[in-house]
Design an enzyme around this catalytic site. Structure first.
Site, PDB file in Angstrom:
ATOM      1  N   ASN A 205     -27.036 -10.270  29.892  1.00  0.00           N
ATOM      2  CA  ASN A 205     -26.667 -10.808  28.588  1.00  0.00           C
ATOM      3  C   ASN A 205     -27.637 -10.260  27.544  1.00  0.00           C
ATOM      4  O   ASN A 205     -28.581  -9.542  27.877  1.00  0.00           O
ATOM      5  CB  ASN A 205     -26.618 -12.341  28.597  1.00  0.00           C
ATOM      6  CG  ASN A 205     -27.953 -12.981  28.943  1.00  0.00           C
ATOM      7  OD1 ASN A 205     -29.024 -12.457  28.601  1.00  0.00           O
ATOM      8  ND2 ASN A 205     -27.911 -14.122  29.620  1.00  0.00           N
ATOM      9  N   ALA A 206     -27.411 -10.595  26.290  1.00  0.00           N
ATOM     10  CA  ALA A 206     -28.209 -10.001  25.220  1.00  0.00           C
ATOM     11  C   ALA A 206     -29.686 -10.375  25.336  1.00  0.00           C
ATOM     12  O   ALA A 206     -30.568  -9.540  25.091  1.00  0.00           O
ATOM     13  CB  ALA A 206     -27.657 -10.438  23.863  1.00  0.00           C
ATOM     14  N   GLU A 208     -31.347 -11.086  28.092  1.00  0.00           N
ATOM     15  CA  GLU A 208     -31.922 -10.348  29.225  1.00  0.00           C
ATOM     16  C   GLU A 208     -32.153  -8.884  28.864  1.00  0.00           C
ATOM     17  O   GLU A 208     -33.169  -8.296  29.249  1.00  0.00           O
ATOM     18  CB  GLU A 208     -30.994 -10.480  30.440  1.00  0.00           C
ATOM     19  CG  GLU A 208     -30.948 -11.889  31.014  1.00  0.00           C
ATOM     20  CD  GLU A 208     -29.747 -12.156  31.896  1.00  0.00           C
ATOM     21  OE1 GLU A 208     -29.729 -13.212  32.555  1.00  0.00           O
ATOM     22  OE2 GLU A 208     -28.808 -11.327  31.919  1.00  0.00           O
ATOM     23  N   ASP A 275     -20.233 -15.806  35.528  1.00  0.00           N
ATOM     24  CA  ASP A 275     -19.629 -15.604  36.852  1.00  0.00           C
ATOM     25  C   ASP A 275     -18.161 -15.230  36.715  1.00  0.00           C
ATOM     26  O   ASP A 275     -17.648 -14.368  37.433  1.00  0.00           O
ATOM     27  CB  ASP A 275     -19.750 -16.882  37.691  1.00  0.00           C
ATOM     28  CG  ASP A 275     -21.185 -17.284  37.978  1.00  0.00           C
ATOM     29  OD1 ASP A 275     -22.055 -16.395  37.986  1.00  0.00           O
ATOM     30  OD2 ASP A 275     -21.425 -18.481  38.197  1.00  0.00           O
TER      31      ASP A 275
END
Length: 332
Positions: A205-206, A208, A275
Site C-alpha cells: 500500500n502507499a 508501505e 486480501d
C-alpha cells in the site's frame, strides 16, 4: 473494463486455480451494544451479543478466491489448539478450497478478536506468536507449499509478518513459479523488497511503499518516483501500489506508471480489503488476463469489500452490480 469484458473475465475465472501461501489466522468479531461507562475506569461497557469467526490473513485471500468462483490450495501454519481446529473446520466447509495446513506444536494459532458496537470497532485483541518456525515445522510447510503450488495458474504469497513466510518458504514459491511459469504475486507487510527475488508482482500500500523507499507517496508524481526507486531496490517485474480512495498505480519494469481510479464508495470497514484485491488480481492473471484488466478487477473487488463490515468476501454478482452502478452514475 466494460461490463461485457468483466463478464468474460468472471467466466474465465471459474476454471482458474491458484495457490495461496502465508500467514493463516482466525478473524473473530464480537458485536454488542454500549449503553454505559464502567465505574471502574473511563471505558465503555460492551453488552456482548453475537459473535462470528472466519479465516483471516492468507485464509481470507483463499476465501475470496473461492467466493469469486476460482479454486484455491491454501498452505500455512496453525497452532495445535482450539482455534487451529476451528480454522480447519471452516476450511473444510469451503468446497472450492483445498487445505495444506501444518500444525505447529506449542505455537498458538493467530487470532484477531475485534469488539464492535454501533458500527465502530472499540478494541482489537491479538493472540499470536511472532517469530521463526521450528525446523521441523518449516520443513513440513515448505513441502506443503510445493504441493499447493502444483498446477496453480498463479501463486499468491500473503506475508503478514507472523513468521510463516521465511526465506525457505519464499524460495519454494519462487522455484514453483519458475518451474510452472505461474506468476508469483506478493502482498507483504515486510519492510524489505529484495527478499522476494524475481517475483512477478509486489502489492504494497502507499504507506508501505513510502516506508521502503523513504519517499512521499501522496501525489501521482510522488508515487511514480517512489515506484521507480522501489524497482531499483529489488528484482521483481512489477509493483502495484494500492492507494485507498485514490485507486491503484502500476509500474511494470521498463514501462511508464499507469494510474487506475476506482469509483467513489461509502466505506464501512477496510478489514481484509487488501486480501480481496490480492485474490482478484491473482485469479485474473491465472485466467490469462492482462495486467490492466487484473488491476481493474482488483480495484472493483476491493471497492465492494470496503462497503461491507468485517473481513468480507465478494461474489461475481456483486461485482457486476457494482460495475453497472458505476456506469450509471452521473458524471461530475
Amino acid at each position: 473494463m466494460d461490463l461485457s469484458a468483466l463478464q468474460r473475465l468472471l467466466e474465465a475465472i471459474v476454471s482458474a486455480r491458484v495457490a495461496c501461501v502465508g500467514d493463516v489466522m482466525v478473524d473473530r468479531f464480537v458485536y454488542g451494544e454500549v449503553g454505559r461507562t464502567s465505574p471502574e475506569a473511563p471505558v465503555a461497557v460492551l453488552a456482548r451479543g453475537r459473535e462470528i469467526a472466519m479465516l483471516g490473513g492468507a485464509g481470507n485471500v483463499a476465501r475470496n478466491v473461492a467466493a469469486l468462483g476460482g479454486s484455491v490450495a491454501l498452505a500455512g501454519v496453525l497452532g495445535d489448539d482450539a482455534a487451529g481446529a476451528e480454522a480447519l473446520r471452516m476450511l473444510g466447509a469451503e468446497p472450492r478450497m483445498e487445505g495444506h495446513l501444518v500444525s505447529a506444536p506449542g505455537r498458538p494459532t493467530t487470532v484477531k478478536t475485534r469488539y464492535v458496537a454501533g458500527g465502530q470497532q472499540l478494541l482489537r485483541v491479538d493472540t499470536e506468536e511472532i517469530g521463526p518456525l521450528d525446523p521441523a515445522t518449516r520443513s513440513t510447510l515448505v513441502n506443503a507449499t510445493r504441493h499447493a503450488a502444483k498446477d496453480a495458474g498463479a501463486i499468491l504469497l500473503s506475508d503478514y509478518g507472523k513468521g510463516a513466510v521465511d526465506d525457505a518458504v519464499i524460495a519454494a514459491c519462487l522455484e514453483a513459479a519458475k518451474v510452472s511459469g505461474a506468476p508469483l504475486i506478493v502482498d507483504s507487510k515486510a519492510r524489505g523488497l529484495h527478499r522476494y527475488g524475481a517475483a512477478a508482482l509486489l502489492k504494497p500500500n502507499a504507506a508501505e511503499l513510502a516506508h521502503v523507499t523513504d519517499m512521499p507517496t501522496e501525489t501521482d508524481a510522488q508515487i511514480e518516483a517512489a515506484l521507480a526507486k522501489a524497482l531499483s531496490l529489488c528484482e521483481v517485474a512489477a509493483i502495484l501500489v494500492t492507494r485507498a480512495g485514490k485507486g491503484m498505480s502500476l509500474m511494470v519494469r521498463g514501462e511508464p506508471v499507469r494510474h487506475f481510479r476506482g469509483a467513489a464508495r461509502e466505506v464501512f470497514d477496510v478489514s481484509g480489503a487488501g486480501d480481496t484485491a490480492l485474490a482478484a488480481l491473482g485469479l485474473a492473471l491465472a485466467a490469462g488476463a492482462t495486467h490492466a484488466d487484473a488491476v481493474e478487477l482488483a480495484l472493483l473487488a476491493s471497492g465492494v469489500a470496503v462497503g461491507k463490515t468485517g473481513t468480507a468476501v465478494v461474489s461475481p454478482a456483486e461485482l457486476i452490480e457494482a460495475e453497472v452502478a458505476a456506469h450509471m452514475a452521473p458524471a461530475e
